[in-house]
Design a protein around this motif. Structure first.
Motif, PDB file in Angstrom:
ATOM      1  N   MET A   1       6.495  13.289   0.845  1.00 54.29           N
ATOM      2  CA  MET A   1       7.088  11.959   0.760  1.00 54.29           C
ATOM      3  C   MET A   1       6.000  10.949   0.413  1.00 54.29           C
ATOM      4  SD  MET A   1       9.785  11.558   3.905  1.00 54.29           S
ATOM      5  CE  MET A   1      11.109  12.746   4.180  1.00 54.29           C
ATOM      6  N   LEU A   2       6.260  10.143  -0.590  1.00 57.91           N
ATOM      7  CA  LEU A   2       5.347   9.066  -0.930  1.00 57.91           C
ATOM      8  C   LEU A   2       5.918   7.790  -0.319  1.00 57.91           C
ATOM      9  CD1 LEU A   2       2.805   8.198  -2.261  1.00 57.91           C
ATOM     10  CD2 LEU A   2       3.985   8.028  -4.442  1.00 57.91           C
TER      11      LEU A   2
ATOM     12  N   LEU B   1       0.834  -1.201   0.000  1.00 52.02           N
ATOM     13  CA  LEU B   1       0.000   0.000   0.000  1.00 52.02           C
ATOM     14  C   LEU B   1       0.866   1.247   0.000  1.00 52.02           C
ATOM     15  CD1 LEU B   1       0.020   1.271   3.119  1.00 52.02           C
ATOM     16  CD2 LEU B   1      -1.449  -0.678   3.551  1.00 52.02           C
ATOM     17  N   SER B   2       0.219   2.386  -0.254  1.00 54.71           N
ATOM     18  CA  SER B   2       0.955   3.648  -0.349  1.00 54.71           C
ATOM     19  C   SER B   2       0.304   4.716   0.512  1.00 54.71           C
ATOM     20  CB  SER B   2       1.011   4.128  -1.805  1.00 54.71           C
ATOM     21  OG  SER B   2      -0.299   4.350  -2.304  1.00 54.71           O
ATOM     22  N   ILE B   3       1.131   5.595   1.060  1.00 56.42           N
ATOM     23  CA  ILE B   3       0.669   6.707   1.897  1.00 56.42           C
ATOM     24  C   ILE B   3       1.426   7.967   1.479  1.00 56.42           C
ATOM     25  CG2 ILE B   3       0.402   7.597   4.232  1.00 56.42           C
ATOM     26  CD1 ILE B   3       0.693   4.696   5.216  1.00 56.42           C
TER      27      ILE B   3
ATOM     28  N   ASP C   1      -3.132   5.375  -1.650  1.00 54.74           N
ATOM     29  CA  ASP C   1      -4.220   4.798  -0.858  1.00 54.74           C
ATOM     30  C   ASP C   1      -4.621   5.669   0.327  1.00 54.74           C
ATOM     31  OD1 ASP C   1      -4.153   2.444  -2.500  1.00 54.74           O
ATOM     32  OD2 ASP C   1      -2.356   1.818  -1.407  1.00 54.74           O
ATOM     33  N   TYR C   2      -3.625   6.265   0.970  1.00 55.43           N
ATOM     34  CA  TYR C   2      -3.893   7.077   2.153  1.00 55.43           C
ATOM     35  C   TYR C   2      -3.006   8.310   2.150  1.00 55.43           C
ATOM     36  CZ  TYR C   2      -6.119   2.787   3.825  1.00 55.43           C
ATOM     37  OH  TYR C   2      -6.912   1.679   3.942  1.00 55.43           O
ATOM     38  N   TYR C   3      -3.328   9.242   3.036  1.00 58.07           N
ATOM     39  CA  TYR C   3      -2.487  10.425   3.187  1.00 58.07           C
ATOM     40  C   TYR C   3      -2.343  10.743   4.671  1.00 58.07           C
ATOM     41  CZ  TYR C   3      -6.235  13.458   4.766  1.00 58.07           C
ATOM     42  OH  TYR C   3      -7.227  14.015   5.521  1.00 58.07           O
TER      43      TYR C   3
END
Length: 369
Positions: free
Chosen positions: A97-98, A73-75, A157-159
């Motif tokens: 920043m990813l 997943l990514s934030i 997906d999220y932040y």
């Protein structure tokens, strides 16, 4: 260590000066809280809920399915240049920043995007060129996430959005951090340059540093408190690597915080937890944190840091970082690979509509390289 008050900092701040540097460690929120959440559900749930903020993100995939099948997943981690020094304006996202978290490879990647990256903000192409850190200023959190996701053609997906008060408070809550400086430099918390009051002197290869509240009478310290860590992270102008060097130091502070938050005693600390919730907004729910705890936790032990290679371009006396098409594609490839996604063409070269932006010839050539 003597520590200036917020009022002193505010009074010393030059008008309209960009004080931008603050970020928050979403990895602490994700990997720290959730690991102990089962035993303290109610208190932690209340704390984390204070940070929750829904966003209208255009998801490129079903996030619930991602978590259910334990896929990477990514934030998107955004740090605003506000929240301290009596600054209550919306601010810019001076830290971008990813973060990708891969449970299969047990690896977390922190991918820095320089704040001065040149873009055309969707809907505001007439103002081209703009810097990527001002997308949030022009729009909102949802549009910021969607713009960066589209720009790199990578699902987000999220932040987590953090204000300027977060870093200093967090470092103080963990009892300070010890970091070896990658270079020698002097920095004033008042002027953001070498001269002024509240000066710090950091030395290459050493965790020992000096501090002088009056700018002249220095005392030696071996551990950074929040104010020192903020100064260490903020400096940019004296670094030969510019913003790249600054993001390197930011990541060093992140790693140091991770080490300090590894103990359950720290994560059970209500004051520490409150410090997190008071300075971060995220669309991660407490339930989602719990559901990903077991599968993603080990990824925090292998943290990789990366940053795109950009070139400096001057336009109307302003310095920008330009991400060429080839380098942008390379960035997209690396991010998609870390998420176990198929290779794909990168997104729009300047984020927004290039035709509406009316890109000057010299900049267009730099972008096309």
């Amino acid at each position: 260590m003597p520590r200036q008050t917020r009022q002193e900092r505010y009074n010393a701040r030059p008008p309209r000066q960009n004080r931008g540097i603050i970020f928050f460690i979403i990895i602490v929120v994700l990997f720290g809280i959730v690991k102990i959440a089962h035993g303290t559900y109610k208190s932690l749930s209340d704390t984390v809920t204070n940070s929750y903020q829904k966003a209208n993100i255009k998801h490129r995939r079903d996030v619930n399915t991602v978590i259910k099948h334990k896929k990477p997943l990514s934030i998107l981690l955004l740090g605003t240049d506000t929240g301290e020094l009596k600054r209550t304006d919306k601010g810019r996202t001076d830290t971008i920043m990813l973060v990708t978290i891969n449970p299969k490879t047990e690896k977390t990647t922190l991918y820095s995007i320089p704040r001065d990256t040149m873009v055309a903000i969707p809907g505001y192409e007439k103002d081209f060129p703009s810097k990527i850190n001002s997308v949030y200023t022009y729009t909102n959190i949802s549009d910021t996430v969607n713009t960066i996701s589209n720009y790199l053609n990578v699902p987000i997906d999220y932040y987590a959005l953090v204000n300027m008060g977060g870093l200093e408070k967090l470092v103080n809550q963990v009892g300070g951090v010890t970091i070896k400086s990658p270079l020698t430099f002097t920095f004033s918390a008042d002027t953001a340059h070498e001269t002024g009051k509240h000066r710090y002197k950091f030395y290459q290869g050493s965790s020992t540093f000096k501090y002088a509240a009056d700018g002249h009478h220095f005392k030696t310290y071996h551990k950074m408190n929040g104010a020192a860590a903020l100064a260490f992270s903020r400096m940019r102008y004296m670094d030969p690597n510019g913003d790249y060097g600054r993001t390197q130091r930011q990541r060093m502070v992140i790693s140091a915080i991770l080490k300090k938050t590894a103990s359950p005693q720290m994560l059970f600390n209500k004051q520490f937890m409150h410090s997190i919730s008071a300075n971060v907004r995220t669309n991660l729910t407490f339930k989602e944190m719990l559901s990903i705890a077991g599968a993603y936790y080990q990824a925090k032990n292998n943290v990789v840091t990366k940053s795109a290679t950009e070139q400096t371009v001057m336009h109307n006396g302003v310095s920008y970082q330009v991400l060429s098409r080839s380098e942008k594609q390379k960035t997209t490839n690396q991010l998609r690979q870390s998420l176990n996604l198929k290779a794909a063409k990168t997104g729009p070269i300047v984020a927004g509509n290039a035709k509406k932006a009316r890109i000057p010839f010299d900049i267009e050539m730099a972008l096309k390289e």
